[in-house]
Design an enzyme around this catalytic site. Sequence first.
Site, PDB file in Angstrom:
ATOM      1  N   THR A  14       0.829  -1.205   0.000  1.00  0.00           N
ATOM      2  CA  THR A  14       0.000   0.000   0.000  1.00  0.00           C
ATOM      3  C   THR A  14       0.862   1.253   0.000  1.00  0.00           C
ATOM      4  OG1 THR A  14      -1.823  -1.098   1.149  1.00  0.00           O
ATOM      5  CG2 THR A  14      -1.726   1.297   1.320  1.00  0.00           C
ATOM      6  N   ARG A  21       1.785   7.195  -6.568  1.00  0.00           N
ATOM      7  CA  ARG A  21       0.696   8.096  -6.975  1.00  0.00           C
ATOM      8  C   ARG A  21       0.993   9.542  -6.599  1.00  0.00           C
ATOM      9  NH1 ARG A  21      -2.475   3.602  -5.224  1.00  0.00           N
ATOM     10  NH2 ARG A  21      -2.927   4.579  -3.206  1.00  0.00           N
ATOM     11  N   ASN A  41      -4.034 -12.692   2.463  1.00  0.00           N
ATOM     12  CA  ASN A  41      -3.761 -13.616   3.569  1.00  0.00           C
ATOM     13  C   ASN A  41      -5.022 -13.970   4.352  1.00  0.00           C
ATOM     14  OD1 ASN A  41      -3.863 -11.054   4.596  1.00  0.00           O
ATOM     15  ND2 ASN A  41      -1.994 -11.194   5.798  1.00  0.00           N
ATOM     16  N   CYS A  42      -6.022 -13.096   4.316  1.00  0.00           N
ATOM     17  CA  CYS A  42      -7.282 -13.421   4.994  1.00  0.00           C
ATOM     18  C   CYS A  42      -8.054 -14.518   4.265  1.00  0.00           C
ATOM     19  CB  CYS A  42      -8.156 -12.170   5.116  1.00  0.00           C
ATOM     20  SG  CYS A  42      -7.415 -10.869   6.125  1.00  0.00           S
ATOM     21  N   PRO A 276      15.451   8.494  12.773  1.00  0.00           N
ATOM     22  CA  PRO A 276      15.028   9.366  11.671  1.00  0.00           C
ATOM     23  C   PRO A 276      15.003   8.635  10.324  1.00  0.00           C
ATOM     24  CG  PRO A 276      16.614  10.495  13.066  1.00  0.00           C
ATOM     25  CD  PRO A 276      16.569   9.073  13.537  1.00  0.00           C
ATOM     26  N   GLY A 282       1.883  -1.955  10.066  1.00  0.00           N
ATOM     27  CA  GLY A 282       1.352  -3.311  10.055  1.00  0.00           C
ATOM     28  C   GLY A 282       1.438  -4.045  11.376  1.00  0.00           C
ATOM     29  N   TYR A 426     -34.125   1.852   5.864  1.00  0.00           N
ATOM     30  CA  TYR A 426     -35.109   0.825   6.216  1.00  0.00           C
ATOM     31  C   TYR A 426     -35.947   0.424   5.000  1.00  0.00           C
ATOM     32  CZ  TYR A 426     -39.726  -0.929   7.454  1.00  0.00           C
ATOM     33  OH  TYR A 426     -40.883  -1.653   7.486  1.00  0.00           O
TER      34      TYR A 426
END
Length: 563
Positions: A14, A21, A41-42, A276, A282, A426
């Site tokens: 990420t 970007r 991994n999930c 520094p 993570g 609803y």
Amino acid sequence: MKVIIVGGVAGGATAAARIRRLNEHAEITVFERSGYISYANCGLPYYIGDVITDPEELTLQTPESFFKRFRINMKIHHEVISIHPERKTVSVKNLENGEIFEENYDKLILSPGAKPTQPRLPGVGIDKLFTLRTVEDTFRIKEYINKNHPKSAVLAGGGFIGLELAENLRELGMDVTIVQRPKQLMNPFDPDMASMIHNEMRKHGIKLVLGYTVEGFKGKDNGVEILLKDNPSLQADMVVLAIGVTPDTALAKEAGLELGIKGSIVVNDRMETSVPDIYAAGDAVQVKHYVTGDDALISLAGPANKQGRIIADNICGGDSRYLGSQGSSVIKVFDMTAATTGINETNAKKSGLEVDTVILSPMSHAGYYPGGKVMTMKVVFEKETYRLLGAQIIGYEGVDKRIDVLATAIHAGLKATQLKDLDLAYAPPYSSAKDPVNMAGFMIDNIAKGTLKQWHLEDMDKISRDKSVVLLDVRTVGEFSRGHINGFKNIPVDELRERINEIEKGKPVYLVCQSGLRSYIASRILEGNGYETYNFSGGFRFYDAVVNDRTLIEKSYACGMDY
């Protein structure tokens, strides 16, 4: 600017993509010791269980696709073996040919993740014993199953991975046992709520050996012997260790970075370490719990992704801050869904907070629309201030929606009483005009105004021995005959006004019904006639689930694990 990232997957990948970007010209290299730089991994347990059948579905990006889109160098099978902050370099080992080289950086991001906790027990290294953390681990387990067709498995540990893997192995037709020292699965839940998870697991044939200590393993020709302290051994064709994870921070320690809980990397809210130009994200980092402000380790994909993004912003000249982890999570347990956010009642009390809870069992959508199913919600809030602290929900439909609403309310700083004011979508197939979240708010508002007084499961022993109180079950005669709490008198709520003289005046009345609704109505009737009343939080349905679970756990001790 040259950025080196140690580790891919959630935090590292990420951060790399976000940096690109924001800065088209940065030189970005990711070193990943495994063969996969971005994977789901999930989803690993679901590949083992054949829910996901294509192994390529587990790989979100490849080094080639990452380079083609982002011009980021993804070096798989490359392990960073040391960090040299004084000269801003890292030493890297190419695991394919053994070459060691040094690479300089302007900014360094550590995203090493966590490794499966490996207890120092005899037999941990035997070939029929596995851990599950990486794609390679997954393939090893899957290959073993396909080749050897094991009929039984023991899982040591009952957290997220343990439960998901237990379900998937059971769906493959295996005889599955979960063994662990704690007496409950899924530590983020309170013991009373975890009872419903236990019952669902048993319903689907999972054997639970809770409160037992594993002392070692012995390889046998026909499987594995699992040695238990002061109890007979368990036998299985394979074993998976799933007792938790430990921050993988040997690199950080050797480099002199400040470490915290369980050796995790200490960072500030900009995700900067004590050295520094070195950042970390993570499962390897220590964070602040959003609700309590305490230091915490929370190993979840959502926080890791956010932290990677924050690091990228700050490296590229921004000023993004990580506000803390709230621990919002959800898990599939066979047909059931269990979800939690914030802190539970147990941990709130450990933190020194004065808390109260409401427990309710609303329908997932309008009762008159077909297919609605009951969910059980537990909302934790601070006494006096009514600060919303956490929630747990277990049910079959609509659980994820409600936990996300409650997670948002906690993040926004809403008081528990303000849940009643939320304007939620609803329609009969999806919810009720009074959404379950609103209902929790109504109950808490009633407590705040003195309209509702409660008693809880932990009060049972005390009030059952108290001769100065009246114990009243207001369910129907049929419901009462099918099961009730000893010592409770039965007067159905619809007969209460006509039979009110049967209730002795001057004594507090402790009420129960199936879910808490009818007993609340009875409470208002009695209060209107001069009685002092207390309504049972959760209702008989909740009581029955918790007590049956506790009975089964205690029975397993008395009967030598006759689970």
